[in-house]
Design a protein around this motif. Structure first.
Motif, PDB file in Angstrom:
ATOM      1  N   LYS A  21       0.843  -1.204   0.000  1.00 36.91           N
ATOM      2  CA  LYS A  21       0.000   0.000   0.000  1.00 36.91           C
ATOM      3  C   LYS A  21       0.877   1.252   0.000  1.00 36.91           C
ATOM      4  O   LYS A  21       0.649   2.181  -0.769  1.00 36.91           O
ATOM      5  N   TYR A  22       1.883   1.261   0.867  1.00 39.97           N
ATOM      6  CA  TYR A  22       2.757   2.430   0.977  1.00 39.97           C
ATOM      7  C   TYR A  22       3.661   2.622  -0.242  1.00 39.97           C
ATOM      8  O   TYR A  22       4.095   3.737  -0.522  1.00 39.97           O
ATOM      9  N   ASP A  24       2.830   2.482  -3.221  1.00 40.02           N
ATOM     10  CA  ASP A  24       2.067   3.174  -4.267  1.00 40.02           C
ATOM     11  C   ASP A  24       2.364   2.594  -5.650  1.00 40.02           C
ATOM     12  O   ASP A  24       2.787   3.280  -6.566  1.00 40.02           O
ATOM     13  N   THR A  27       6.106   2.730  -6.886  1.00 47.90           N
ATOM     14  CA  THR A  27       6.627   4.008  -7.393  1.00 47.90           C
ATOM     15  C   THR A  27       7.410   4.781  -6.341  1.00 47.90           C
ATOM     16  O   THR A  27       8.043   5.782  -6.671  1.00 47.90           O
ATOM     17  N   LYS A  28       7.374   4.331  -5.095  1.00 43.24           N
ATOM     18  CA  LYS A  28       8.120   4.996  -4.024  1.00 43.24           C
ATOM     19  C   LYS A  28       9.256   4.073  -3.594  1.00 43.24           C
ATOM     20  O   LYS A  28       9.017   2.930  -3.183  1.00 43.24           O
TER      21      LYS A  28
END
Length: 105
Positions: A21-22, A24, A27-28
């Protein structure tokens, strides 16, 4: 010791599920790195635990810890619903984890 390893593997499963979830959609950078680390470590520890634990029991407990922990953190971190039916269902998963452990003892 295998039970402790299995518990840590299950907690790392929660880590990679929440990390998804974190990250993204990957992409992070740092959330992605943490997610991949947790994923690999979780699988490695599950494999170690399976050296002495029955595969069906260990896998069900590993998945149960992951599902329970991820659902609870979803409620706490992402404001997901916490209706009675959901909480009772999570309680049943917890009972299943405990029951499987007791059945193996």
């Amino acid at each position: 010791m295998s039970w402790v390893i299995l518990l840590i593997a299950g907690l790392l499963e929660v880590g990679w599920a929440i990390g998804l979830k974190y990250s993204d959609g990957f992409t992070k950078l740092w959330p992605t790195v943490g997610t991949v680390f947790s994923l690999v470590a979780s699988f490695l520890l599950l494999g170690l635990a399976l050296k002495t634990l029955p595969v069906g029991t260990a896998y069900a407990i590993w998945v149960g810890i992951g599902a329970l922990g991820t659902a609870l953190l979803g409620i706490l971190l992402f404001d997901e619903s916490a209706d009675v039916l959901k909480l009772v269902s999570l309680g049943l998963i917890f009972a299943g984890i405990v029951g499987l452990k007791l059945a193996h003892a």
